[in-house]
Design a protein around this motif. Structure first.
Motif, PDB file in Angstrom:
ATOM      1  N   ARG A 230      -2.411   1.533   9.591  1.00  0.00           N
ATOM      2  CA  ARG A 230      -2.708   1.065  11.230  1.00  0.00           C
ATOM      3  C   ARG A 230      -2.958  -0.330  11.278  1.00  0.00           C
ATOM      4  O   ARG A 230      -3.994  -0.943  11.708  1.00  0.00           O
ATOM      5  CB  ARG A 230      -4.088   1.888  11.337  1.00  0.00           C
ATOM      6  CG  ARG A 230      -3.919   3.459  11.466  1.00  0.00           C
ATOM      7  CD  ARG A 230      -5.079   4.055  12.048  1.00  0.00           C
ATOM      8  NE  ARG A 230      -6.256   3.929  11.178  1.00  0.00           N
ATOM      9  CZ  ARG A 230      -7.234   3.269  11.492  1.00  0.00           C
ATOM     10  NH1 ARG A 230      -7.548   2.616  12.682  1.00  0.00           N
ATOM     11  NH2 ARG A 230      -8.412   3.151  10.670  1.00  0.00           N
ATOM     12  N   LEU A 231      -2.072  -1.199  10.510  1.00  0.00           N
ATOM     13  CA  LEU A 231      -2.628  -2.591  10.293  1.00  0.00           C
ATOM     14  C   LEU A 231      -2.351  -3.508  11.371  1.00  0.00           C
ATOM     15  O   LEU A 231      -3.130  -4.345  11.613  1.00  0.00           O
ATOM     16  CB  LEU A 231      -1.610  -3.313   9.116  1.00  0.00           C
ATOM     17  CG  LEU A 231      -2.063  -2.949   7.670  1.00  0.00           C
ATOM     18  CD1 LEU A 231      -1.240  -3.461   6.512  1.00  0.00           C
ATOM     19  CD2 LEU A 231      -3.569  -2.438   7.560  1.00  0.00           C
TER      20      LEU A 231
ATOM     21  N   ALA B 279      -4.764   1.173   2.809  1.00  0.00           N
ATOM     22  CA  ALA B 279      -5.099   1.308   4.149  1.00  0.00           C
ATOM     23  C   ALA B 279      -4.184   1.142   5.049  1.00  0.00           C
ATOM     24  O   ALA B 279      -3.268   0.067   4.921  1.00  0.00           O
ATOM     25  CB  ALA B 279      -6.228  -0.029   4.533  1.00  0.00           C
TER      26      ALA B 279
ATOM     27  N   GLU C 115      -8.690  -9.918   6.967  1.00  0.00           N
ATOM     28  CA  GLU C 115      -8.609  -8.622   7.643  1.00  0.00           C
ATOM     29  C   GLU C 115      -8.537  -7.686   6.779  1.00  0.00           C
ATOM     30  O   GLU C 115      -8.677  -6.437   6.899  1.00  0.00           O
ATOM     31  CB  GLU C 115      -7.357  -9.093   8.696  1.00  0.00           C
ATOM     32  CG  GLU C 115      -7.911 -10.021   9.912  1.00  0.00           C
ATOM     33  CD  GLU C 115      -6.605 -10.394  10.641  1.00  0.00           C
ATOM     34  OE1 GLU C 115      -6.963 -10.832  11.724  1.00  0.00           O
ATOM     35  OE2 GLU C 115      -5.519 -10.372  10.195  1.00  0.00           O
ATOM     36  N   ILE C 116      -7.378  -7.768   5.730  1.00  0.00           N
ATOM     37  CA  ILE C 116      -6.865  -6.954   4.706  1.00  0.00           C
ATOM     38  C   ILE C 116      -8.020  -6.416   3.998  1.00  0.00           C
ATOM     39  O   ILE C 116      -8.365  -5.401   3.637  1.00  0.00           O
ATOM     40  CB  ILE C 116      -5.725  -7.340   4.153  1.00  0.00           C
ATOM     41  CG1 ILE C 116      -4.576  -7.706   4.751  1.00  0.00           C
ATOM     42  CG2 ILE C 116      -5.582  -6.450   2.972  1.00  0.00           C
ATOM     43  CD1 ILE C 116      -3.983  -6.282   5.558  1.00  0.00           C
TER      44      ILE C 116
ATOM     45  N   GLN D 226       0.874  -1.133   5.521  1.00  0.00           N
ATOM     46  CA  GLN D 226      -0.024  -0.563   4.297  1.00  0.00           C
ATOM     47  C   GLN D 226      -0.314  -1.656   3.534  1.00  0.00           C
ATOM     48  O   GLN D 226       0.177  -2.496   3.168  1.00  0.00           O
ATOM     49  CB  GLN D 226       0.354   0.537   3.687  1.00  0.00           C
ATOM     50  CG  GLN D 226      -0.543   1.457   2.681  1.00  0.00           C
ATOM     51  CD  GLN D 226      -0.110   2.679   2.273  1.00  0.00           C
ATOM     52  OE1 GLN D 226       0.620   2.761   0.989  1.00  0.00           O
ATOM     53  NE2 GLN D 226      -0.433   3.710   2.680  1.00  0.00           N
TER      54      GLN D 226
ATOM     55  N   ARG E  50      -5.732  -3.357  13.062  1.00  0.00           N
ATOM     56  CA  ARG E  50      -6.801  -3.842  12.495  1.00  0.00           C
ATOM     57  C   ARG E  50      -6.639  -5.484  12.118  1.00  0.00           C
ATOM     58  O   ARG E  50      -7.636  -6.140  11.852  1.00  0.00           O
ATOM     59  CB  ARG E  50      -6.972  -3.134  10.998  1.00  0.00           C
ATOM     60  CG  ARG E  50      -7.127  -1.604  11.272  1.00  0.00           C
ATOM     61  CD  ARG E  50      -6.909  -1.114   9.818  1.00  0.00           C
ATOM     62  NE  ARG E  50      -7.996  -0.054   9.611  1.00  0.00           N
ATOM     63  CZ  ARG E  50      -7.967   0.675   8.480  1.00  0.00           C
ATOM     64  NH1 ARG E  50      -7.145   0.741   7.559  1.00  0.00           N
ATOM     65  NH2 ARG E  50      -8.644   1.689   8.527  1.00  0.00           N
ATOM     66  N   CYS E  51      -5.363  -5.862  12.061  1.00  0.00           N
ATOM     67  CA  CYS E  51      -5.207  -7.207  11.506  1.00  0.00           C
ATOM     68  C   CYS E  51      -4.130  -8.051  12.563  1.00  0.00           C
ATOM     69  O   CYS E  51      -3.120  -7.934  12.473  1.00  0.00           O
ATOM     70  CB  CYS E  51      -4.345  -7.258  10.381  1.00  0.00           C
ATOM     71  SG  CYS E  51      -5.259  -6.303   8.904  1.00  0.00           S
TER      72      CYS E  51
ATOM     73  N   ALA F  25     -10.168  -4.065   5.863  1.00  0.00           N
ATOM     74  CA  ALA F  25      -9.485  -2.623   6.112  1.00  0.00           C
ATOM     75  C   ALA F  25      -9.664  -2.029   4.765  1.00  0.00           C
ATOM     76  O   ALA F  25      -9.921  -0.698   4.974  1.00  0.00           O
ATOM     77  CB  ALA F  25      -8.037  -2.954   6.474  1.00  0.00           C
TER      78      ALA F  25
ATOM     79  N   SER G 112      -1.488   5.007  15.898  1.00  0.00           N
ATOM     80  CA  SER G 112      -2.243   3.877  15.076  1.00  0.00           C
ATOM     81  C   SER G 112      -2.475   2.846  15.803  1.00  0.00           C
ATOM     82  O   SER G 112      -3.428   2.363  15.363  1.00  0.00           O
ATOM     83  CB  SER G 112      -1.114   3.714  13.875  1.00  0.00           C
ATOM     84  OG  SER G 112      -0.645   4.623  13.337  1.00  0.00           O
TER      85      SER G 112
ATOM     86  N   THR H 266     -12.897   0.088   3.969  1.00  0.00           N
ATOM     87  CA  THR H 266     -13.235   1.507   4.637  1.00  0.00           C
ATOM     88  C   THR H 266     -12.253   2.425   3.871  1.00  0.00           C
ATOM     89  O   THR H 266     -12.443   3.615   4.243  1.00  0.00           O
ATOM     90  CB  THR H 266     -12.685   1.384   5.975  1.00  0.00           C
ATOM     91  OG1 THR H 266     -11.206   1.152   5.911  1.00  0.00           O
ATOM     92  CG2 THR H 266     -13.576   0.176   6.773  1.00  0.00           C
ATOM     93  N   SER H 267     -11.606   2.358   2.881  1.00  0.00           N
ATOM     94  CA  SER H 267     -10.827   3.166   2.154  1.00  0.00           C
ATOM     95  C   SER H 267     -11.252   3.722   1.016  1.00  0.00           C
ATOM     96  O   SER H 267     -12.470   3.607   0.802  1.00  0.00           O
ATOM     97  CB  SER H 267      -9.429   2.423   1.621  1.00  0.00           C
ATOM     98  OG  SER H 267      -8.575   3.205   1.167  1.00  0.00           O
TER      99      SER H 267
END
Length: 300
Positions: A72-73, A70, A46-47, A122, A76-77, A50, A242, A53-54
């Motif tokens: 908004r974890l 990155a 997942e990380i 983050q 996303r995760c 993310a 977020s 996209t950074s």
């Protein structure tokens, strides 16, 4: 000449009291095998997605021109839940931050226990060639003063997604610096690398001086950081924007409250409706929260 104190490493089976005792003495502690293999592998996937996209920072030494970030974890995760609800991390954060304070309500002396909340998340990828990050305290976000307030505002974690070594940019920490006043300037020579294997974690408090290290290898160093803060300070990362509403509803109740959907004994975080002060979690538990908060128009 005095030597810089070392960071203590505890096994996965350590107790909350052991973790807290070392953090309050040294400013931080490393926990071996913080995540089990399955949770680690899923979080790593997942990380990585993310971070893909950074983009690199510009010219800021603090953010890093060869560092990817990155946030908004929780949106996303899925496995961030395992990090924040880990009994050693959340347990230590509650024990350090939720110390009661006594206040007067009229002639009655009343103890109040503050809430805690997720302040920021983050993923950080320090790439080859990245230099030292300036040493800093993370409670600077709150303009916290030392030792004036007499209590901590933040308990932070850095979970190693790759091995952390002195060569690849492991987070550098100054043990004992949480006891310094604000006039003392931190020096890189006083810092040591928080070396640990992937899946382990560094837990430290907001008043401890630390910073990212130099990556002199040919591979990136990846870590996931998160802060649990006092509920009386503003969240550094705006979790209401977020984490999408649909994702929020699928999270465990305790995580929803930690993301800010709660109100404390000191009246922080309430929401008025019908002439009464309510806990925002009451609205989150209901199905009509978008209408209640004015996020969408009612069909009535």
């Amino acid at each position: 000449m005095t030597s810089t104190p070392a960071l203590i490493t505890l096994p996965a089976g350590a107790s909350v009291n052991e973790v807290v005792e070392i953090i309050e003495r040294d400013g931080g502690v490393v926990l071996e095998k913080f995540l089990d293999a399955a949770a680690f592998l899923e979080l790593k996937t997942e990380i990585d997605a993310a971070l893909a996209t950074s983009a690199f920072g510009d010219t800021d030494d603090f953010v890093g021109t060869d560092t990817l970030r990155a946030s908004r974890l929780f949106a996303r995760c899925r496995r961030m839940v395992d990090v924040v609800l880990h009994p050693l991390y959340l347990g230590a954060a509650r024990k350090i931050l939720q110390k009661p304070i006594e206040v007067w309500f009229g002639e009655k002396r009343t103890p109040i226990i503050p809430l805690v909340q997720i302040g920021m998340t983050q993923a950080i990828q320090i790439c080859p060639g990245q230099g030292l990050q300036p040493l800093h305290r993370d409670d600077t976000s709150f303009l916290w003063r030392h030792p004036h307030y007499g209590r901590e505002a933040r308990v932070q974690i850095m979970v190693a997604m790759t091995d952390f070594t002195a060569a690849n940019g492991a987070t550098r920490v100054i043990p004992g610096s949480h006891k310094w006043d604000d006039e003392r300037c931190p020096q890189q020579a006083e810092s040591i690398p928080a070396e640990m294997t992937a899946g382990s974690a560094l837990i430290f408090i907001g008043s401890t001086y630390h910073g990212g290290g130099t990556n002199n290898t040919d591979r990136p160093r990846i870590g996931v950081t998160m802060a649990i803060d006092l509920g009386t300070v503003r969240q550094e990362e705006n979790q209401y924007l977020s984490v999408p509403y649909k994702t929020l509803k699928e999270l465990p109740t305790e995580v929803q409250k930690l993301l800010g959907w709660d109100a404390g004994e000191n009246f922080m975080g309430w929401y008025e409706s019908g002439g009464k002060m309510h806990n925002p979690f009451d609205y989150l538990a209901a199905e009509n929260i978008p209408q209640a908060l004015g996020l969408v128009e009612s069909s009535d």
